[in-house]
Scaffold this motif. Structure first.
Motif, PDB file in Angstrom:
ATOM      1  N   CYS A   1       6.657  12.838   3.951  1.00  0.00           N
ATOM      2  CA  CYS A   1       7.589  12.439   4.983  1.00  0.00           C
ATOM      3  C   CYS A   1       9.022  12.841   4.704  1.00  0.00           C
TER       4      CYS A   1
ATOM      5  N   TYR B   1      -1.448   5.021   2.195  1.00  0.00           N
ATOM      6  CA  TYR B   1      -0.471   3.954   2.400  1.00  0.00           C
ATOM      7  C   TYR B   1      -0.906   2.987   3.497  1.00  0.00           C
ATOM      8  N   SER B   2      -0.528   1.733   3.309  1.00  0.00           N
ATOM      9  CA  SER B   2      -0.571   0.733   4.370  1.00  0.00           C
ATOM     10  C   SER B   2       0.739  -0.040   4.279  1.00  0.00           C
ATOM     11  N   CYS B   3       0.909  -1.042   5.146  1.00  0.00           N
ATOM     12  CA  CYS B   3       2.185  -1.760   5.166  1.00  0.00           C
ATOM     13  C   CYS B   3       1.959  -3.264   5.249  1.00  0.00           C
TER      14      CYS B   3
ATOM     15  N   GLU C   1       1.841   0.561  -1.052  1.00  0.00           N
ATOM     16  CA  GLU C   1       2.589  -0.209  -0.068  1.00  0.00           C
ATOM     17  C   GLU C   1       3.736   0.650   0.447  1.00  0.00           C
ATOM     18  N   CYS C   2       3.830   0.795   1.766  1.00  0.00           N
ATOM     19  CA  CYS C   2       4.834   1.701   2.323  1.00  0.00           C
ATOM     20  C   CYS C   2       6.250   1.289   1.968  1.00  0.00           C
TER      21      CYS C   2
ATOM     22  N   ALA D   1       7.840   2.807  -1.206  1.00  0.00           N
ATOM     23  CA  ALA D   1       7.983   4.250  -1.324  1.00  0.00           C
ATOM     24  C   ALA D   1       9.406   4.727  -1.100  1.00  0.00           C
TER      25      ALA D   1
ATOM     26  N   ARG E   1      10.882   5.240   1.685  1.00  0.00           N
ATOM     27  CA  ARG E   1      10.959   6.215   2.767  1.00  0.00           C
ATOM     28  C   ARG E   1      11.254   5.564   4.119  1.00  0.00           C
TER      29      ARG E   1
ATOM     30  N   PHE F   1       7.610   5.474   7.639  1.00  0.00           N
ATOM     31  CA  PHE F   1       6.340   4.764   7.622  1.00  0.00           C
ATOM     32  C   PHE F   1       6.157   3.881   8.858  1.00  0.00           C
TER      33      PHE F   1
ATOM     34  N   LYS G   1       3.574   0.584   9.962  1.00  0.00           N
ATOM     35  CA  LYS G   1       4.240  -0.710  10.147  1.00  0.00           C
ATOM     36  C   LYS G   1       4.136  -1.230  11.581  1.00  0.00           C
TER      37      LYS G   1
END
Length: 202
Positions: free
Chosen positions: A2, A129-131, A165-166, A169, A171, A175, A179
């Motif tokens: 990203c 990734y997840s959030c 976990e986003c 990161a 970023r 993400f 989210k």
């Protein structure tokens, strides 16, 4: 990926009759158990980047890899009875808000954003990734990320960078696709296009 420094861009040419790559991410969606459960569901597919944003660039441009993979995944899901919404089918610029809005307005059962990574030549491995601040169901997103990672590792010779976990990161807005969808959501970073060994797998 990203964000990151752009390298020399080498486009992925898509031609009739050419096999570009085989990505085991697709196989996650076509196991016997999942075939039955896909019927009547709506799957959201987001090929990352596109248009003026090529993403990571190495042996291929991330945007090209993502859209080809996304179209293959779309066909497989539809063949197994799912409805599919996809954020882009060509080299298009699509805002993050429009991507998440499409998923939310379509009532997706789950969604996945498809990416590659780019860094130093030594960096390698797959990460999903997840959030924890997903607006719907963060635990389900984490579960989805774990299932995708396990399936990838069962089919591909690659190292695991784990599920992540986003928010860890650094970023931020990038993400949005894990989210803000109102469904279980995951973002896959499948290969490092800056790593020679992983490029051979692509």
């Amino acid at each position: 990926m990203c964000s990151g420094r752009r390298l020399h861009r080498r486009r992925l040419h898509i031609g009739k009759g050419k096999t570009i790559f085989l990505l085991p991410l697709l196989l996650f969606f076509v196991t016997d158990n999942l075939r039955a459960s896909l019927a009547g569901k709506t799957i959201g597919i987001d090929p990352g980047h596109g248009g003026s944003d090529p993403g990571a660039v190495g042996c291929v441009a991330e945007e090209d890899f993502a859209v080809v993979t996304g179209l293959k995944l779309k066909a497989l899901c539809e063949n197994d009875g799912a409805g599919v919404v996809i954020t882009r089918t060509g080299d298009d610029s699509v805002s993050l808000s429009n991507r998440t809005g499409l998923f939310n307005n379509s009532g997706c059962s789950l969604s996945i954003s498809i990416h590659n990574n780019g860094a130093s030549a030594a960096a390698h491995g797959v990460e999903i990734y997840s959030c924890s601040q997903n607006v719907c169901c963060p635990g389900d997103g984490e579960n989805l990320a774990g299932k995708i990672l396990n399936r990838l590792l069962s089919e591909v010779k690659n190292d695991s960078r784990g599920t992540k976990e986003c928010l860890d990161a650094g970023r931020g807005i990038h993400f949005s696709l894990v989210k803000y969808p109102r469904n279980p959501a995951a973002l896959s970073e499948n290969y490092f296009v800056t790593n020679g060994d992983e490029c051979a797998n692509i």
